[in-house]
Design an enzyme around this catalytic site. Sequence first.
Site, PDB file in Angstrom:
ATOM      1  N   LYS A 133      81.953  25.686  25.852  1.00  9.90           N
ATOM      2  CA  LYS A 133      80.428  24.559  26.278  1.00  9.90           C
ATOM      3  C   LYS A 133      80.337  22.869  26.569  1.00  9.90           C
ATOM      4  O   LYS A 133      80.715  22.523  25.082  1.00  9.90           O
ATOM      5  CB  LYS A 133      79.358  24.871  25.205  1.00  9.90           C
ATOM      6  N   SER A 138      68.486  27.323  21.991  1.00 10.97           N
ATOM      7  CA  SER A 138      69.462  26.922  21.686  1.00 10.97           C
ATOM      8  C   SER A 138      69.059  25.266  20.879  1.00 10.97           C
ATOM      9  O   SER A 138      68.210  24.814  22.144  1.00 10.97           O
ATOM     10  CB  SER A 138      70.389  26.484  22.397  1.00 10.97           C
ATOM     11  N   ARG A 148      76.596  34.929  29.934  1.00 15.29           N
ATOM     12  CA  ARG A 148      76.967  33.767  29.740  1.00 15.29           C
ATOM     13  C   ARG A 148      77.804  33.492  30.853  1.00 15.29           C
ATOM     14  O   ARG A 148      78.975  34.008  30.528  1.00 15.29           O
ATOM     15  CB  ARG A 148      77.433  33.158  28.650  1.00 15.29           C
TER      16      ARG A 148
END
Length: 211
Positions: free
Chosen positions: A138, A109, A40
């Site tokens: 995040k 998610s 990511r």
Amino acid sequence: MRTFDLSLYLVLDPVLCAGIGMVETARLAVAGGVTMVQLRNKHASTDDLVETGLALKAVLAGTGVPIIVNDDVEAAMIMGAAGIHVGQGDAPVAEVRERIGHEMILGLSIGSISEAARIDTAVVDYVGVGPVFPTATKPGHPPAIGFAGLADVASASPVPSVAIGGLKRPHVADCRRSGASGVAVVSAICGQVDPSAAAAELVSAWKGVGA
């Protein structure tokens, strides 16, 4: 056949892993027991993601640990990743599945029972449920759902779930008791002095040894 083990899911972070890099962090973490690795990096170009992804594939060759790419379907397909993970604000999962075909793993998610209820098991293989706790990795994430929320959403999901969001070793047992199939961690491994030892401690906690 799309097979995978969610029990210890490492989400790589380029900032937290900066000391030794994402590739070396992943290598050490897998040696310690990580079962899935997600690449990511929201600020990287597709070319940069492919470069890092190919390096990850090289060091993890033979381990059987799947490499999942966050959001960038093109990068995942070019590098031959095992799968792709998307969020609620990314491309619709049905479109992603159509692009990637039936062999690649597709994760989504979610953070609510209503989102779990909309899952098509022919499209989505697993869900990341959270955030369990607030997390700095995040920014702008939805409100934390806690262990009670994790239990509710994991129970409502028709596919396996991995808990995510601010999780450390002391939280692992509660995640498992909440019905999650695994825990996804970032800072609990990324940036640790010994990623392999950190991973081994998380595996031990998951298995209930010394928990």
